[in-house]
Design a protein around this motif. Structure first.
Motif, PDB file in Angstrom:
ATOM      1  N   MET A   8       0.855  -1.206   0.000  1.00  0.00           N
ATOM      2  CA  MET A   8       0.000   0.000   0.000  1.00  0.00           C
ATOM      3  C   MET A   8       0.885   1.248   0.000  1.00  0.00           C
ATOM      4  SD  MET A   8      -2.829   1.232   2.797  1.00  0.00           S
ATOM      5  CE  MET A   8      -3.481  -0.357   3.220  1.00  0.00           C
ATOM      6  N   LYS A   9       0.479   2.222  -0.790  1.00  0.00           N
ATOM      7  CA  LYS A   9       1.245   3.468  -0.834  1.00  0.00           C
ATOM      8  C   LYS A   9       1.172   4.158   0.540  1.00  0.00           C
ATOM      9  CE  LYS A   9      -0.035   6.173  -4.089  1.00  0.00           C
ATOM     10  NZ  LYS A   9      -0.628   7.437  -4.507  1.00  0.00           N
ATOM     11  N   SER A  10       2.298   4.739   0.970  1.00  0.00           N
ATOM     12  CA  SER A  10       2.299   5.403   2.271  1.00  0.00           C
ATOM     13  C   SER A  10       3.003   6.752   2.177  1.00  0.00           C
ATOM     14  CB  SER A  10       3.020   4.499   3.288  1.00  0.00           C
ATOM     15  OG  SER A  10       3.044   5.120   4.540  1.00  0.00           O
ATOM     16  N   HIS A  11       2.473   7.738   2.875  1.00  0.00           N
ATOM     17  CA  HIS A  11       3.100   9.061   2.935  1.00  0.00           C
ATOM     18  C   HIS A  11       3.525   9.321   4.373  1.00  0.00           C
ATOM     19  CE1 HIS A  11       1.415   9.865  -1.050  1.00  0.00           C
ATOM     20  NE2 HIS A  11       0.258   9.445  -0.590  1.00  0.00           N
ATOM     21  N   SER A  12       4.751   9.829   4.555  1.00  0.00           N
ATOM     22  CA  SER A  12       5.206  10.123   5.915  1.00  0.00           C
ATOM     23  C   SER A  12       4.923  11.585   6.244  1.00  0.00           C
ATOM     24  CB  SER A  12       6.702   9.810   6.030  1.00  0.00           C
ATOM     25  OG  SER A  12       7.434  10.614   5.133  1.00  0.00           O
ATOM     26  N   ILE A  13       4.265  11.781   7.372  1.00  0.00           N
ATOM     27  CA  ILE A  13       3.852  13.132   7.766  1.00  0.00           C
ATOM     28  C   ILE A  13       4.479  13.496   9.112  1.00  0.00           C
ATOM     29  CG2 ILE A  13       1.881  14.678   8.171  1.00  0.00           C
ATOM     30  CD1 ILE A  13       1.857  13.326   5.373  1.00  0.00           C
ATOM     31  N   ALA A  14       5.136  14.639   9.169  1.00  0.00           N
ATOM     32  CA  ALA A  14       5.627  15.173  10.445  1.00  0.00           C
ATOM     33  C   ALA A  14       4.522  16.032  11.041  1.00  0.00           C
ATOM     34  CB  ALA A  14       6.884  16.006  10.216  1.00  0.00           C
ATOM     35  N   LEU A  15       4.124  15.687  12.257  1.00  0.00           N
ATOM     36  CA  LEU A  15       3.055  16.437  12.925  1.00  0.00           C
ATOM     37  C   LEU A  15       3.677  17.334  13.989  1.00  0.00           C
ATOM     38  CD1 LEU A  15       0.610  13.444  13.466  1.00  0.00           C
ATOM     39  CD2 LEU A  15       0.232  15.402  11.963  1.00  0.00           C
ATOM     40  N   ILE A  16       3.426  18.632  13.860  1.00  0.00           N
ATOM     41  CA  ILE A  16       3.926  19.573  14.875  1.00  0.00           C
ATOM     42  C   ILE A  16       2.713  20.327  15.424  1.00  0.00           C
ATOM     43  CG2 ILE A  16       5.548  21.441  15.374  1.00  0.00           C
ATOM     44  CD1 ILE A  16       7.093  20.721  12.845  1.00  0.00           C
ATOM     45  N   PRO A  17       2.086  19.801  16.473  1.00  0.00           N
ATOM     46  CA  PRO A  17       0.886  20.469  17.006  1.00  0.00           C
ATOM     47  C   PRO A  17       1.195  21.849  17.568  1.00  0.00           C
ATOM     48  CG  PRO A  17       1.051  18.196  17.779  1.00  0.00           C
ATOM     49  CD  PRO A  17       2.364  18.529  17.135  1.00  0.00           C
ATOM     50  N   GLY A  18       2.376  22.014  18.203  1.00  0.00           N
ATOM     51  CA  GLY A  18       2.768  23.329  18.696  1.00  0.00           C
ATOM     52  C   GLY A  18       2.065  23.702  19.987  1.00  0.00           C
ATOM     53  N   ASP A  19       1.496  24.899  20.010  1.00  0.00           N
ATOM     54  CA  ASP A  19       0.977  25.472  21.257  1.00  0.00           C
ATOM     55  C   ASP A  19      -0.535  25.698  21.205  1.00  0.00           C
ATOM     56  OD1 ASP A  19       3.585  26.019  22.608  1.00  0.00           O
ATOM     57  OD2 ASP A  19       3.897  27.209  20.791  1.00  0.00           O
ATOM     58  N   GLY A  20      -1.106  25.848  22.398  1.00  0.00           N
ATOM     59  CA  GLY A  20      -2.511  26.261  22.535  1.00  0.00           C
ATOM     60  C   GLY A  20      -3.443  25.402  21.705  1.00  0.00           C
ATOM     61  N   ILE A  21      -4.335  26.062  20.955  1.00  0.00           N
ATOM     62  CA  ILE A  21      -5.315  25.300  20.161  1.00  0.00           C
ATOM     63  C   ILE A  21      -4.668  24.557  18.998  1.00  0.00           C
ATOM     64  CG2 ILE A  21      -7.242  26.848  20.768  1.00  0.00           C
ATOM     65  CD1 ILE A  21      -7.067  27.847  17.774  1.00  0.00           C
ATOM     66  N   GLY A  22      -3.394  24.840  18.737  1.00  0.00           N
ATOM     67  CA  GLY A  22      -2.681  24.091  17.696  1.00  0.00           C
ATOM     68  C   GLY A  22      -2.793  22.597  17.950  1.00  0.00           C
ATOM     69  N   ARG A  23      -2.757  22.223  19.231  1.00  0.00           N
ATOM     70  CA  ARG A  23      -2.827  20.789  19.573  1.00  0.00           C
ATOM     71  C   ARG A  23      -4.198  20.214  19.249  1.00  0.00           C
ATOM     72  NH1 ARG A  23       0.459  20.939  25.363  1.00  0.00           N
ATOM     73  NH2 ARG A  23       2.009  22.430  24.613  1.00  0.00           N
ATOM     74  N   ASP A  24      -5.248  20.943  19.582  1.00  0.00           N
ATOM     75  CA  ASP A  24      -6.615  20.441  19.342  1.00  0.00           C
ATOM     76  C   ASP A  24      -6.900  20.314  17.847  1.00  0.00           C
ATOM     77  OD1 ASP A  24      -6.528  21.082  21.975  1.00  0.00           O
ATOM     78  OD2 ASP A  24      -8.054  22.646  21.912  1.00  0.00           O
ATOM     79  N   VAL A  25      -6.522  21.345  17.102  1.00  0.00           N
ATOM     80  CA  VAL A  25      -6.904  21.339  15.678  1.00  0.00           C
ATOM     81  C   VAL A  25      -6.058  20.341  14.876  1.00  0.00           C
ATOM     82  CG1 VAL A  25      -7.906  23.658  15.696  1.00  0.00           C
ATOM     83  CG2 VAL A  25      -5.475  23.397  15.134  1.00  0.00           C
ATOM     84  N   THR A  26      -4.823  20.106  15.317  1.00  0.00           N
ATOM     85  CA  THR A  26      -3.984  19.110  14.621  1.00  0.00           C
ATOM     86  C   THR A  26      -4.537  17.705  14.871  1.00  0.00           C
ATOM     87  OG1 THR A  26      -2.127  20.543  15.102  1.00  0.00           O
ATOM     88  CG2 THR A  26      -1.587  18.414  14.193  1.00  0.00           C
ATOM     89  N   ALA A  27      -4.926  17.454  16.115  1.00  0.00           N
ATOM     90  CA  ALA A  27      -5.509  16.138  16.443  1.00  0.00           C
ATOM     91  C   ALA A  27      -6.781  15.927  15.617  1.00  0.00           C
ATOM     92  CB  ALA A  27      -5.818  16.052  17.935  1.00  0.00           C
ATOM     93  N   ALA A  28      -7.593  16.964  15.496  1.00  0.00           N
ATOM     94  CA  ALA A  28      -8.838  16.861  14.730  1.00  0.00           C
ATOM     95  C   ALA A  28      -8.534  16.541  13.268  1.00  0.00           C
ATOM     96  CB  ALA A  28      -9.614  18.179  14.826  1.00  0.00           C
ATOM     97  N   ALA A  29      -7.605  17.289  12.681  1.00  0.00           N
ATOM     98  CA  ALA A  29      -7.282  17.087  11.263  1.00  0.00           C
ATOM     99  C   ALA A  29      -6.692  15.695  11.044  1.00  0.00           C
ATOM    100  CB  ALA A  29      -6.317  18.167  10.783  1.00  0.00           C
ATOM    101  N   TRP A  30      -5.908  15.232  12.009  1.00  0.00           N
ATOM    102  CA  TRP A  30      -5.288  13.913  11.851  1.00  0.00           C
ATOM    103  C   TRP A  30      -6.348  12.811  11.853  1.00  0.00           C
ATOM    104  CZ3 TRP A  30      -1.204  12.367   9.631  1.00  0.00           C
ATOM    105  CH2 TRP A  30      -0.744  11.050   9.801  1.00  0.00           C
ATOM    106  N   THR A  31      -7.350  12.956  12.705  1.00  0.00           N
ATOM    107  CA  THR A  31      -8.448  11.978  12.738  1.00  0.00           C
ATOM    108  C   THR A  31      -9.128  11.913  11.366  1.00  0.00           C
ATOM    109  OG1 THR A  31      -8.813  12.547  15.044  1.00  0.00           O
ATOM    110  CG2 THR A  31     -10.594  11.378  13.952  1.00  0.00           C
ATOM    111  N   VAL A  32      -9.395  13.079  10.801  1.00  0.00           N
ATOM    112  CA  VAL A  32     -10.046  13.136   9.484  1.00  0.00           C
ATOM    113  C   VAL A  32      -9.124  12.523   8.426  1.00  0.00           C
ATOM    114  CG1 VAL A  32     -10.907  14.698   7.686  1.00  0.00           C
ATOM    115  CG2 VAL A  32     -11.454  15.138  10.103  1.00  0.00           C
ATOM    116  N   LEU A  33      -7.845  12.872   8.484  1.00  0.00           N
ATOM    117  CA  LEU A  33      -6.885  12.362   7.492  1.00  0.00           C
ATOM    118  C   LEU A  33      -6.802  10.842   7.525  1.00  0.00           C
ATOM    119  CD1 LEU A  33      -3.909  14.880   7.866  1.00  0.00           C
ATOM    120  CD2 LEU A  33      -5.207  14.441   5.764  1.00  0.00           C
TER     121      LEU A  33
END
Ligand code: NAD
Ligand code: IPM
Ligand code: MN
Length: 347
Positions: free
Chosen positions: A1-26
């Motif tokens: 299966m094709k795979s893409h490697s993604i570096a996740l940098i949630p960072g600070d404050g709401i950055g953590r919430d919105v990155t987690a949300a986007a990752w779930t969708v992804l």
């Protein structure tokens, strides 16, 4: 299966919430479309700075170089770390190191979202120069703290840098409605901005199918509010683009809706995807950050990775969600509820 490697940098404050949300969708979108996303999370942030004395390790850039793309939340916690330290220690070096020179920021209303303007039919693509100009970082301070103090910060515009961003703008305009607005302040800034206008005119000859108009940034700011439907692709320098895209975000309902992609088009290094907004300390930890901007940015990442079908499916799910009135009223729906609705719309 094709795979893409993604570096996740949630960072600070709401950055953590919105990155987690986007990752779930992804992850859901990838599973459904038959490819894998391998995410590696990096805790680089103001917390990390407080623990280690730097925003990322010395070899941080080299670590990121091996990834196919970077998904970033937001950087900055000004109550504890000066912004001039945190942003120059993480976000801005990544944009420069990987020559992510085109910062693409789409501004349009998602279905069901009411913006503050009467005009609802705008669809503007802002292309912001992302590696030089006013953000070159050339300058210094002498005689600090004394009455003789001097602070100098010099904008640097190079022919290569201006030409490549303008060319990128022309190409985007050609692929859209054929209109390019080139933004300067050449009535006041008579070296760099006149230079930008000259290069705009030179390139225009190569793109006879694109109608290019040069605007002063103050007039363009007013036009975005008064005649937004007259604009298609807007190309601007680093600082002008930064300011115009917060106007664009406001037009589309708020910063929670404004997506952004920091692109190096040649694919030899990772590009970075992040919302336009910051860490929003005023609403951090409340669980009410709007994840839509980051989910949209994640769709732009899928598109950049060549997963066009999955990108379109995420956008369709996002639009179906807002069309149902979910995530359309600031503060009404929690981050998790909006995310769950997008995931459900994908299935
Ligand atoms: P901000 O974008 O964080 O917040 C501005 C306003 O918009 C706040 O009222 C906030 O609550 C609201 N907002 C932003 N995103 C939202 C979302 N997803 N949902 C709901 N409301 C949202 O800008 P700021 O307050 O000027 O900056 C805060 C920190 O973030 C600073 O440290 C700043 O330097 C940093 N910053 C980082 C980035 C980035 O990492 N790309 C971008 C902008 C600002
Ligand atoms: C953005 C942000 C950044 C910028 C800041 C945090 C340095 O405002 O991405 O729009 O000005 O580029
Ligand atoms: Mn900004």
């Amino acid at each position: 299966m094709k795979s893409h490697s993604i570096a996740l940098i949630p960072g600070d404050g709401i950055g953590r919430d919105v990155t987690a949300a986007a990752w779930t969708v992804l992850e859901t979108a990838a599973k459904q479309s038959g490819f894998a996303l391998a995410g590696t999370e990096f805790p680089w942030s103001c917390e990390f700075y407080k623990d280690t004395g730097s925003m990322m390790p010395e070899d941080g850039i080299e670590t990121l170089r091996g990834f196919d793309a970077i998904l970033l939340g937001a950087v900055g916690w000004p109550a504890e770390v000066p912004d001039s330290v945190s942003l120059h220690g993480l976000l801005l070096p990544i944009r420069k190191a990987f020559a992510q020179y085109a910062n693409i920021r789409p501004h349009r209303l998602l279905p069901g979202v009411t913006g503050p303007l009467r005009a609802e039919s705008f669809d503007i693509l802002c292309i912001r120069e992302n590696t030089e100009g006013e953000y070159s970082g050339a300058g210094g301070r002498v005689h600090q703290g004394t009455p003789d103090e001097v602070a100098v910060e010099t904008s640097i515009f190079t022919r290569a840098g201006v030409e490549r961003i303008l060319r990128f703008g022309f190409e985007q305009a050609r692929a859209r409605r054929g209109k390019l607005a080139s933004v300067t302040k050449s009535n006041a800034q008579k070296y760099s901005m006149v230079f930008w206008d000259e290069i705009t005119r030179k390139l225009a000859a190569e793109y006879p199918d694109v109608t290019v108009t040069s605007y002063h940034v103050d007039a363009l700011a007013a036009r975005m509010i008064m005649q937004p439907e007259s604009l298609d692709v807007v190309v601007a320098s680093n600082l002008f683009g930064d300011i115009l895209t917060d106007i664009g975000a406001a037009m589309q309902g708020g910063l929670g809706y404004a997506a952004s992609a920091n692109i190096n088009p040649d694919h030899s290094v990772p590009s970075m995807f992040e919302p336009v907004h910051g860490s929003a300390p005023d609403i951090a930890h409340l669980g009410i950050a709007n994840p839509i901007a980051t989910i949209w940015s994640a769709a732009m990442m899928l598109d950049h990775l060549g997963e066009r079908n999955a990108a379109e499916r995420v956008m369709t799910a996002l639009e179906a969600t807002t069309a149902r009135g979910i995530g359309t009223t600031p503060g009404k729906d929690r981050t998790e509820a909006i995310t769950a609705a997008v995931v459900a719309a994908l299935s």
